[in-house]
Design a protein around this motif. Structure first.
Motif, PDB file in Angstrom:
ATOM      1  N   PHE A  36       5.700  46.249  17.849  1.00 45.04           N
ATOM      2  CA  PHE A  36       6.302  46.983  16.729  1.00 45.04           C
ATOM      3  C   PHE A  36       5.443  48.167  16.308  1.00 45.04           C
ATOM      4  O   PHE A  36       5.940  49.268  16.042  1.00 45.04           O
ATOM      5  CB  PHE A  36       6.503  46.048  15.542  1.00 45.04           C
ATOM      6  CG  PHE A  36       7.122  46.706  14.341  1.00 45.04           C
ATOM      7  CD1 PHE A  36       8.484  46.933  14.286  1.00 45.04           C
ATOM      8  CD2 PHE A  36       6.335  47.109  13.268  1.00 45.04           C
ATOM      9  CE1 PHE A  36       9.064  47.549  13.182  1.00 45.04           C
ATOM     10  CE2 PHE A  36       6.899  47.720  12.166  1.00 45.04           C
ATOM     11  CZ  PHE A  36       8.264  47.944  12.122  1.00 45.04           C
ATOM     12  N   ASN A  37       4.146  47.971  16.254  1.00 44.13           N
ATOM     13  CA  ASN A  37       3.255  49.018  15.772  1.00 44.13           C
ATOM     14  C   ASN A  37       3.129  50.196  16.724  1.00 44.13           C
ATOM     15  O   ASN A  37       2.622  51.257  16.340  1.00 44.13           O
ATOM     16  CB  ASN A  37       1.867  48.442  15.482  1.00 44.13           C
ATOM     17  CG  ASN A  37       1.835  47.662  14.183  1.00 44.13           C
ATOM     18  OD1 ASN A  37       2.635  47.902  13.291  1.00 44.13           O
ATOM     19  ND2 ASN A  37       0.928  46.707  14.082  1.00 44.13           N
ATOM     20  N   GLU A  38       3.587  50.018  17.971  1.00 41.30           N
ATOM     21  CA  GLU A  38       3.559  51.139  18.911  1.00 41.30           C
ATOM     22  C   GLU A  38       4.629  52.171  18.584  1.00 41.30           C
ATOM     23  O   GLU A  38       4.580  53.298  19.069  1.00 41.30           O
ATOM     24  CB  GLU A  38       3.754  50.634  20.351  1.00 41.30           C
ATOM     25  CG  GLU A  38       2.553  49.913  20.906  1.00 41.30           C
ATOM     26  CD  GLU A  38       1.341  50.810  21.038  1.00 41.30           C
ATOM     27  OE1 GLU A  38       1.500  52.017  21.275  1.00 41.30           O
ATOM     28  OE2 GLU A  38       0.215  50.289  20.878  1.00 41.30           O
ATOM     29  N   GLY A  39       5.611  51.795  17.745  1.00 40.63           N
ATOM     30  CA  GLY A  39       6.660  52.735  17.381  1.00 40.63           C
ATOM     31  C   GLY A  39       7.572  53.050  18.546  1.00 40.63           C
ATOM     32  O   GLY A  39       8.120  52.146  19.162  1.00 40.63           O
ATOM     33  N   HIS A  40       7.715  54.314  18.884  1.00 40.40           N
ATOM     34  CA  HIS A  40       8.627  54.669  19.961  1.00 40.40           C
ATOM     35  C   HIS A  40       8.165  55.958  20.627  1.00 40.40           C
ATOM     36  O   HIS A  40       7.535  56.804  20.018  1.00 40.40           O
ATOM     37  CB  HIS A  40      10.055  54.856  19.435  1.00 40.40           C
ATOM     38  CG  HIS A  40      10.198  56.036  18.504  1.00 40.40           C
ATOM     39  ND1 HIS A  40      10.617  57.260  18.932  1.00 40.40           N
ATOM     40  CD2 HIS A  40       9.933  56.167  17.189  1.00 40.40           C
ATOM     41  CE1 HIS A  40      10.630  58.105  17.900  1.00 40.40           C
ATOM     42  NE2 HIS A  40      10.216  57.464  16.832  1.00 40.40           N
TER      43      HIS A  40
END
Length: 396
Positions: free
Chosen positions: A186-190
């Motif tokens: 999740f913390n990697e974003g996109h």
């Protein structure tokens, strides 16, 4: 498909298969093959080969039972590979009496979450394997999302598969490890064509549907509450918008309501965990109509709970900033002084608190120092703009 090669999802003549359906089916099909006797690595390879076949066949001849079709083809691919390897023939002999029976597949992929988050794997390998086996993403998609060459990601996935290949989960897995892996995703974003934040939410929803656990609900609530603010975080020019300056009218109220409901249900069990505490902090931010209405004293109390649960230096740093909002910047600076200055974002937090305390020259210097070690270009640019803004005021 050994080695984690990518599965093309578009045929040369332009017709597409249902990519979302394939991603949902992948873990269930792997699960069936492993239950029949294939080790994890061999099962994953066979399923990837079956996906290639699906891309070739389905646009012109879609199956009535897509999962059954994939199980049948993947099982055949596994047996073909087993026959070609003398060391696998003995295993084939043990399982060949069991008919394929694709319709008997059980929708139970919970064990895959635990396997892909096995303690023997590095966090990076666990994330990659989870996205492949549970998320159904291709190696190319994962590599693009993490901005690494496809060959590098293929090697990482292959090593991870070898590591867990002989693992048999005969006792409940570590939920906390699975949740940490999903939170890392999740913390990697996109980036590129894969939205990892949305993918993490999708996978956590699936986990929540299979396991009744308050921390799973807490993590899902946390993700939804953070994701709700996403439309307001970035300006049109790509620059970051701090929480206090965000247009709260752009926050997704539907996601906020769902996150709060999940959190309240989890908290009612009175088995507090770190993700529930983080979600409670996010919910308090979401509840404030304006930045000035934020209930900072209660946020400090939740950070106290989070520190008690985790003793995390990052939680202590965030608590210092919250304390600076609740009790004044000097209280925050005192709390910050007790922490290691090498902590990520320590210098940025100090800059913010010094600015709140009126020491603009020190704040400008610290913002510039923090920019030098910023983890991303948008964050670096934001800190440099803050330094320039304060320097202009000091010089003026």
């Amino acid at each position: 498909m050994a080695g984690g090669s990518a599965v093309p999802l578009r045929r040369a003549h332009g017709h597409r298969v249902n990519e979302a359906l394939l991603r949902v089916l992948v873990p269930a099909v792997i699960d069936v093959l492993v239950r029949r006797g294939a080790d994890f690595a061999a099962a994953e390879d066979a399923v990837q080969d079956a996906l290639v076949e699906a891309v070739r066949v389905w646009p012109d001849d879609p199956p009535a039972d897509p999962q059954g079709w994939l199980v049948t083809v993947a099982w055949r691919k596994f047996l073909d590979a087993a026959r070609a390897d003398s060391s696998r023939r003995r295993r084939e002999a043990r399982v060949e009496d069991e008919p394929p029976a694709p319709g008997a597949a059980v929708d139970d992929t919970l064990w895959l979450y635990f396997l892909c988050a096995h303690p023997s794997l590095t966090p990076a390998s666990a994330v990659a394997l989870t996205l492949r086996a549970v998320g159904g993403l291709t190696t190319r998609q994962i590599a693009r999302a993490y901005l690494v060459p496809e060959t590098t990601m293929a090697q990482r996935i292959s090593r991870a598969k070898r590591t867990v290949s002989g693992v048999r989960l005969n006792q409940p897995g570590d939920v906390a490890t699975v949740l940490r892996v999903l939170y890392l995703v999740f913390n990697e974003g996109h980036s590129g064509d894969v939205d990892l934040a949305a993918e993490a939410i999708r996978l956590t929803r699936r986990l929540a549907a299979r396991i009744d656990h308050e921390e799973v609900a807490g993590l899902l609530a946390l993700m939804l509450l953070h994701h709700a603010r996403r439309p307001a975080r970035i300006r049109a020019d790509g620059s970051l918008v701090p929480l206090a300056e965000q247009d709260r009218g752009r926050w997704d109220t539907r996601l906020i309501a769902e996150g709060v409901d999940l959190l309240q249900t989890a908290l009612a069990r009175d088995r507090l965990g770190e993700f529930q505490a983080q979600a409670a902090i996010a919910a308090l931010h979401a509840d404030a109509q304006t930045a000035e209405e934020t209930d900072w004293p209660q946020i400090v109390e939740w950070y106290d709970e989070l520190v008690r649960l985790t003793d995390s230096p990052v939680a202590r740093l965030n608590r210092a900033v919250a304390l600076g909002e609740a009790d004044g910047p000097r209280a925050g600076l005192v709390a910050l002084a007790e922490l290691d200055p090498a902590l990520p974002r320590h210098t940025a937090a100090a800059a913010y608190l010094h600015e709140r305390d009126g020491d603009l020259a020190t704040a400008a210097r610290l913002y510039a120092e923090a920019a030098a070690s910023a983890p991303s270009l948008p964050e670096r640019d934001h800190l440099l703009r803050q330094a320039a803004r304060l320097n202009a005021r000091v010089d003026g």
